[in-house]
Design a protein around this motif. Structure first.
Motif, PDB file in Angstrom:
ATOM      1  N   GLN A 234       0.836  -1.188   0.000  1.00 48.63           N
ATOM      2  CA  GLN A 234       0.000   0.000   0.000  1.00 48.63           C
ATOM      3  C   GLN A 234       0.875   1.244   0.000  1.00 48.63           C
ATOM      4  O   GLN A 234       0.538   2.271  -0.568  1.00 48.63           O
ATOM      5  CB  GLN A 234      -0.893  -0.014   1.236  1.00 48.63           C
ATOM      6  CG  GLN A 234      -2.239   0.573   0.984  1.00 48.63           C
ATOM      7  CD  GLN A 234      -3.043   0.583   2.247  1.00 48.63           C
ATOM      8  OE1 GLN A 234      -2.556   0.214   3.309  1.00 48.63           O
ATOM      9  NE2 GLN A 234      -4.271   1.001   2.152  1.00 48.63           N
ATOM     10  N   MET A 241      -8.986   0.533  -5.007  1.00 46.47           N
ATOM     11  CA  MET A 241      -9.471  -0.830  -4.874  1.00 46.47           C
ATOM     12  C   MET A 241      -9.295  -1.631  -6.159  1.00 46.47           C
ATOM     13  O   MET A 241      -9.587  -2.803  -6.204  1.00 46.47           O
ATOM     14  CB  MET A 241     -10.951  -0.811  -4.508  1.00 46.47           C
ATOM     15  CG  MET A 241     -11.179  -0.343  -3.123  1.00 46.47           C
ATOM     16  SD  MET A 241     -10.399  -1.448  -1.971  1.00 46.47           S
ATOM     17  CE  MET A 241     -10.842  -0.685  -0.459  1.00 46.47           C
ATOM     18  N   GLY A 242      -8.924  -0.951  -7.208  1.00 43.24           N
ATOM     19  CA  GLY A 242      -8.802  -1.620  -8.508  1.00 43.24           C
ATOM     20  C   GLY A 242      -7.980  -2.887  -8.377  1.00 43.24           C
ATOM     21  O   GLY A 242      -6.897  -2.883  -7.811  1.00 43.24           O
ATOM     22  N   SER A 243      -8.499  -3.953  -8.884  1.00 44.58           N
ATOM     23  CA  SER A 243      -7.812  -5.219  -8.697  1.00 44.58           C
ATOM     24  C   SER A 243      -6.823  -5.490  -9.814  1.00 44.58           C
ATOM     25  O   SER A 243      -6.236  -6.556  -9.888  1.00 44.58           O
ATOM     26  CB  SER A 243      -8.822  -6.352  -8.613  1.00 44.58           C
ATOM     27  OG  SER A 243      -9.647  -6.122  -7.512  1.00 44.58           O
ATOM     28  N   GLY A 244      -6.670  -4.518 -10.686  1.00 49.34           N
ATOM     29  CA  GLY A 244      -5.670  -4.697 -11.731  1.00 49.34           C
ATOM     30  C   GLY A 244      -4.306  -4.919 -11.111  1.00 49.34           C
ATOM     31  O   GLY A 244      -3.475  -5.640 -11.644  1.00 49.34           O
ATOM     32  N   GLU A 246      -3.719  -6.356  -8.146  1.00 47.89           N
ATOM     33  CA  GLU A 246      -3.767  -7.339  -7.066  1.00 47.89           C
ATOM     34  C   GLU A 246      -2.438  -8.080  -7.019  1.00 47.89           C
ATOM     35  O   GLU A 246      -1.889  -8.461  -8.051  1.00 47.89           O
ATOM     36  CB  GLU A 246      -4.883  -8.343  -7.331  1.00 47.89           C
ATOM     37  CG  GLU A 246      -4.939  -9.427  -6.281  1.00 47.89           C
ATOM     38  CD  GLU A 246      -6.009 -10.459  -6.553  1.00 47.89           C
ATOM     39  OE1 GLU A 246      -7.039 -10.410  -5.893  1.00 47.89           O
ATOM     40  OE2 GLU A 246      -5.810 -11.312  -7.441  1.00 47.89           O
ATOM     41  N   ALA A 265      -3.798 -12.869  -1.366  1.00 51.22           N
ATOM     42  CA  ALA A 265      -4.050 -11.965  -2.489  1.00 51.22           C
ATOM     43  C   ALA A 265      -4.331 -10.600  -1.889  1.00 51.22           C
ATOM     44  O   ALA A 265      -5.218 -10.461  -1.047  1.00 51.22           O
ATOM     45  CB  ALA A 265      -5.230 -12.441  -3.308  1.00 51.22           C
ATOM     46  N   THR A 266      -3.528  -9.630  -2.268  1.00 45.52           N
ATOM     47  CA  THR A 266      -3.580  -8.322  -1.629  1.00 45.52           C
ATOM     48  C   THR A 266      -3.890  -7.235  -2.640  1.00 45.52           C
ATOM     49  O   THR A 266      -3.289  -7.198  -3.709  1.00 45.52           O
ATOM     50  CB  THR A 266      -2.215  -8.018  -0.991  1.00 45.52           C
ATOM     51  OG1 THR A 266      -1.953  -9.009  -0.015  1.00 45.52           O
ATOM     52  CG2 THR A 266      -2.198  -6.661  -0.340  1.00 45.52           C
ATOM     53  N   ALA A 267      -4.821  -6.366  -2.297  1.00 42.38           N
ATOM     54  CA  ALA A 267      -5.042  -5.150  -3.074  1.00 42.38           C
ATOM     55  C   ALA A 267      -5.704  -4.138  -2.173  1.00 42.38           C
ATOM     56  O   ALA A 267      -6.566  -4.484  -1.368  1.00 42.38           O
ATOM     57  CB  ALA A 267      -5.919  -5.426  -4.294  1.00 42.38           C
ATOM     58  N   GLY A 268      -5.255  -2.925  -2.265  1.00 41.02           N
ATOM     59  CA  GLY A 268      -5.862  -1.846  -1.492  1.00 41.02           C
ATOM     60  C   GLY A 268      -5.883  -2.093  -0.002  1.00 41.02           C
ATOM     61  O   GLY A 268      -6.812  -1.700   0.673  1.00 41.02           O
ATOM     62  N   GLY A 269      -4.848  -2.741   0.529  1.00 42.01           N
ATOM     63  CA  GLY A 269      -4.758  -2.953   1.961  1.00 42.01           C
ATOM     64  C   GLY A 269      -5.572  -4.142   2.461  1.00 42.01           C
ATOM     65  O   GLY A 269      -5.507  -4.496   3.627  1.00 42.01           O
ATOM     66  N   VAL A 270      -6.338  -4.755   1.583  1.00 39.75           N
ATOM     67  CA  VAL A 270      -7.104  -5.933   1.984  1.00 39.75           C
ATOM     68  C   VAL A 270      -6.330  -7.166   1.537  1.00 39.75           C
ATOM     69  O   VAL A 270      -6.035  -7.327   0.360  1.00 39.75           O
ATOM     70  CB  VAL A 270      -8.506  -5.956   1.330  1.00 39.75           C
ATOM     71  CG1 VAL A 270      -9.269  -7.195   1.743  1.00 39.75           C
ATOM     72  CG2 VAL A 270      -9.275  -4.707   1.707  1.00 39.75           C
ATOM     73  N   GLN A 272      -6.498 -11.159   1.391  1.00 37.34           N
ATOM     74  CA  GLN A 272      -7.324 -12.340   1.562  1.00 37.34           C
ATOM     75  C   GLN A 272      -6.402 -13.547   1.626  1.00 37.34           C
ATOM     76  O   GLN A 272      -5.596 -13.777   0.712  1.00 37.34           O
ATOM     77  CB  GLN A 272      -8.269 -12.465   0.369  1.00 37.34           C
ATOM     78  CG  GLN A 272      -8.965 -13.803   0.292  1.00 37.34           C
ATOM     79  CD  GLN A 272     -10.455 -13.704   0.541  1.00 37.34           C
ATOM     80  OE1 GLN A 272     -11.090 -12.732   0.164  1.00 37.34           O
ATOM     81  NE2 GLN A 272     -11.013 -14.700   1.190  1.00 37.34           N
TER      82      GLN A 272
ATOM     83  N   LEU B  52     -13.052  -8.376 -12.638  1.00 38.26           N
ATOM     84  CA  LEU B  52     -12.272  -7.389 -11.896  1.00 38.26           C
ATOM     85  C   LEU B  52     -13.162  -6.482 -11.065  1.00 38.26           C
ATOM     86  O   LEU B  52     -12.845  -6.153  -9.927  1.00 38.26           O
ATOM     87  CB  LEU B  52     -11.430  -6.538 -12.859  1.00 38.26           C
ATOM     88  CG  LEU B  52     -10.117  -7.146 -13.331  1.00 38.26           C
ATOM     89  CD1 LEU B  52      -9.366  -6.175 -14.217  1.00 38.26           C
ATOM     90  CD2 LEU B  52      -9.255  -7.537 -12.128  1.00 38.26           C
ATOM     91  N   ARG B  59     -13.787  -6.404  -2.287  1.00 37.34           N
ATOM     92  CA  ARG B  59     -12.783  -5.812  -1.401  1.00 37.34           C
ATOM     93  C   ARG B  59     -13.318  -4.585  -0.688  1.00 37.34           C
ATOM     94  O   ARG B  59     -13.117  -4.416   0.507  1.00 37.34           O
ATOM     95  CB  ARG B  59     -11.552  -5.430  -2.222  1.00 37.34           C
ATOM     96  CG  ARG B  59     -10.734  -6.614  -2.613  1.00 37.34           C
ATOM     97  CD  ARG B  59      -9.273  -6.382  -2.305  1.00 37.34           C
ATOM     98  NE  ARG B  59      -8.594  -7.670  -2.333  1.00 37.34           N
ATOM     99  CZ  ARG B  59      -8.298  -8.300  -3.475  1.00 37.34           C
ATOM    100  NH1 ARG B  59      -8.592  -7.746  -4.627  1.00 37.34           N
ATOM    101  NH2 ARG B  59      -7.699  -9.469  -3.423  1.00 37.34           N
TER     102      ARG B  59
END
Lengths: 595, 144
Positions: A234, A241-244, A246, A265-270, A272, B52, B59
């Motif tokens: 981050q 939050m865009g998962s592009g 990830e 799997a991480t994106a935007g601080g989340v 999983q 996506l 999320r």
């Protein structure tokens, strides 16, 4: 006035595991109220949980200082401390404060270490048996009870328990943290091995309660690392939050006692957690295998725990440990150790030999990584980063092994392999305490998964999982069962955790009886068993009776918090079987499809 | 129609005392948690959302509704700190992020059956053993 004592007295834990036995408390002093300054007072308004990583051999403490994670140092300026408790003196002392002259004293028999390999295990467990060749005494009667653990004090074996040893150690950590942070410490986030059963977790919580600490979260070690990774990612990219973007990371963590793998799997601080795998294999096994290789008669010499044998074993252990360290950077090492009584081991050991001796361990590590990749349904090409942490992460063979499975040249270099887990725990401590950071540094979330399946005994002697491993938590799943006998009015629900098809090989979590089933032909009454895991990872088993065509409940629902078993549970399954046989059995009505 | 047993959602508590809660009235049903009509609505995305978009939506919702997240714990609204909502969101995501499960689900929506979702609304969730039993019934049964 010692605040920590008051805190202990108002300990509100209602869980059985938290019936706190305040032990050895008066011997330790903590920072008093008068030492508190004004600023700390106000900042202590919301208590931020600290992160503790208690490893099999080493441990560390970290906390969120308001802007970043900081590791605490002990009075000897060490961030990484040895996990042991010495019973040599009247008052037991741990590796945090005591200053044992050198490793020989840790190995004198008066000191207990590797608690993490013992806690919550019964004396039939192979891991407990592997601990029997350590200098202190681990006695097993092989009947499924807690092993007898004792330290050598003035030529006498003085008994203790793994929980007690861990609690003494935790009290030292707490005292250290309270002195430095100048506030009482109560809430903690502890890292734990992936392979720990819920019973073992309850023992860790008990040890914490004995030390006056409240466990806010128990975090599998690689998931703590995943949280740190999420925060770092981050930082580097202020993505939305865009998962592009990830990022999928494989985290391999191997310390002295346990090997864990996670895929997140991480994106935007989340982040999983997609899959977890782990086993009780670690540096301790590498060390013991090499010791047996260097001295084939190791077990014979040491079986009696004689005073001379302890001395020669400690010499061999220290030499072997050094040799393993040297072999991380060199290909050969000279071993020359005097075992006393004329015994001596002198030879040149090369890295290949070390790797061959431990082939089985490395193979197991490999299968853990492969299993985790398989469970996460992640292709190797999709991995953004491969992270190696833990005390064993510097072993060339392990690095090569993980790199070759993941088909890459380089591993992630953004974190200190020995500090990553504790830093993640401290982050979780801040996040779970509800602290927010103006710069978004705590805008983090870990979505955890269950490392082991949980289910009940059914269909004869089979294990029927209800919550499968790697299920996202919080989770709630149910399964419908029915009676196996006509007019069966009672049923036994025996809950296990694990992934072995043989039910006995899984961990027993508890059992209870459902009564009041209306007398009906077999297969008609429906027994609905629901497992609920909340965000605090508390497991509840709910069971109720449904009669087809009847809207009303025929009996109150049973709700049981698990694990509900106590020490010596190795007996229980057998005792239940002896008492009831198959009279209270159930079978599955339908298998719910996993989505 | 046969029915199944319902367990109420576990009430929300603040993060610090979550472990110590006591619960009464375990038999009461709580249909209130069922207020979404399709998995797409649960995730707040369009029917034609890309994988996506679905992932991103999951999320952002997780950040809002996961019991651990700062947003959920600081919010006073009980629904957002109740783990039940997150389970619902996660189940919707599980189905919609799996192409074959999503295709099946879309098919079911197309036929207007609603895979127990409509039924769940009207019949107080007693649809576990309904003839429409498919993996998707989880989306409604999770949160009784």
């Amino acid at each position: 006035m010692c605040r920590s004592h008051i805190e202990l007295c108002v300990c509100l834990c209602v869980c059985a595991c938290a019936i706190a036995i305040s032990m050895a408390q008066p011997a330790y002093t903590v920072a008093s109220d008068s030492e508190n300054t004004g600023e700390e007072r106000s900042s202590a308004f919301t208590e931020i949980a600290i992160g503790i990583d208690i490893g099999t051999s080493q441990c560390s403490v970290a906390y969120w200082n308001g802007s970043e994670v900081e590791l605490l140092k002990n009075t000897r300026n060490q961030k990484i401390m040895q996990s042991y408790v010495s019973f040599r003196d009247e008052v037991p002392t741990g590796g945090v404060s005591s200053q044992l002259a050198h490793d020989h004293e840790v190995l004198s028999g008066a000191t207990i270490f590797n608690m993490k390999r013992l806690i919550g295990r019964v004396d039939t467990d192979p891991v407990v048996h592997a601990t029997k060749s350590l200098p202190f005494l681990v006695q097993t009667l092989d009947i499924g009870v807690r092993p007898f653990v004792a330290a050598l004090v003035n030529n006498a074996w003085r008994s203790t328990t793994p929980e007690e040893v861990l609690a003494i150690f935790l009290v030292e950590l707490r005292v250290m943290a309270e002195a430095q942070l100048k506030r009482p410490i109560r809430n903690v986030v502890l890292t734990i091995p992936v392979s720990f059963s819920r019973f073992q977790l309850s023992r860790i919580e008990r040890a914490c309660a004995m030390a006056g600490l409240h466990v806010l979260r128990l975090m599998p070690e690689p998931t703590a690392v995943a949280l740190l990774y999420a925060q770092q990612q981050q930082h580097t990219i202020h993505d939305n939050m865009g998962s592009g973007n990830e990022k999928v990371a494989l985290i391999f963590n191997m310390g002295a006692g346990y090997c864990d793998v996670a895929i997140s799997a991480t994106a935007g601080g989340v982040s999983q957690i997609k899959a977890l795998s782990g086993s009780a294999i670690g540096g301790e096994d590498l060390l013991q295998n090499l010791m047996r290789h260097l001295l084939p008669e190791y077990d014979t010499i040491f079986s009696g725990h004689g005073l001379d044998a302890i001395k020669s074993m400690s010499s061999l252990r220290i030499e072997t440990q050094n040799a393993i360290h040297v072999l991380s950077t060199q290909t050969n090492v000279n071993i020359d150790v005097d075992l006393g009584n004329g015994g001596r081991v002198t030879r040149l050991l090369n890295r290949k030999e070390f790797e061959d001796v431990n082939k089985m361990i490395f193979d197991q590590c490999e299968s853990l990584v492969r299993q985790c990749l398989h469970d996460a349904k992640v292709e190797i090409e999709d991995l953004t980063d491969v992270i190696l942490v833990g005390g064993c992460s510097s072993i060339p063979k392990l690095r090569d092994l993980v790199k070759s499975i993941c088909r890459r040249e380089k591993v992630y270099e953004g974190m200190n392999p020995l500090e990553a887990a504790v830093c993640g725990a401290a982050l979780e401590g801040a996040v779970a305490s509800g602290i927010s950071d103006p710069f978004g540094n705590l805008d983090l979330l870990t979505i955890q998964a269950t490392p082991l399946s949980i289910g009940i005994q059914s269909n004869g002697n089979s294990f029927v999982p209800i919550i499968m491993r790697n299920t996202t938590v919080p989770a709630r799943k149910d399964l419908v069962f029915t009676t196996v006998h006509d007019n069966q009015t009672e049923a036994l629900i025996v809950v296990y955790e694990g992934d072995e098809t043989k039910i006995q090989k899984n961990h027993l979590l508890g059992y209870f009886k459902i009564t009041g089933i209306p007398p009906l032909p077999k297969g008609i009454p429906e027994i609905n068993v629901c497992l609920d895991i909340d965000a605090s990872n508390v497991l509840r088993v709910l069971a109720g009776i449904v009669i087809p065509g009847n809207q009303q409940l025929v009996a109150p629902i049973m709700e049981v918090r698990m694990p509900s078993i106590d020490d010596g549970h190795g007996w229980c399954a057998e005792a239940l079987n002896r008492a009831y046989g198959s009279t209270l059995d159930l079978i599955t009505v339908q298998k719910k499809t996993q989505t | 129609m046969m029915q199944t047993l319902s367990f109420p959602g576990i009430p929300a508590t603040t993060p610090l005392n979550r472990r110590f809660r006591c619960r009464a009235a375990v038999q009461s049903l709580s249909p209130a948690t069922l207020n979404s009509s399709s998995l797409y609505e649960v995730l707040r995305v369009n029917r034609n959302a890309s994988p996506l978009e679905i992932k991103a939506a999951y999320r952002s919702l997780a950040k809002l509704y996961h019991p651990d997240s700062a947003a959920a714990s600081s919010s006073s609204s009980s629904s957002s700190s109740d783990g039940c909502d997150f389970i619902q969101i996660h189940n919707a995501y599980e189905t919609l992020s799996d192409p074959s499960a999503r295709a099946l689900y879309d098919l079911s929506l197309g036929f207007g059956i609603g895979i127990g979702i409509g039924i769940g609304m009207t019949e107080a969730n007693h649809n576990s053993n309904s003839p429409f039993s498919t993996p998707f019934r989880w989306e409604t049964d999770q949160c009784w």
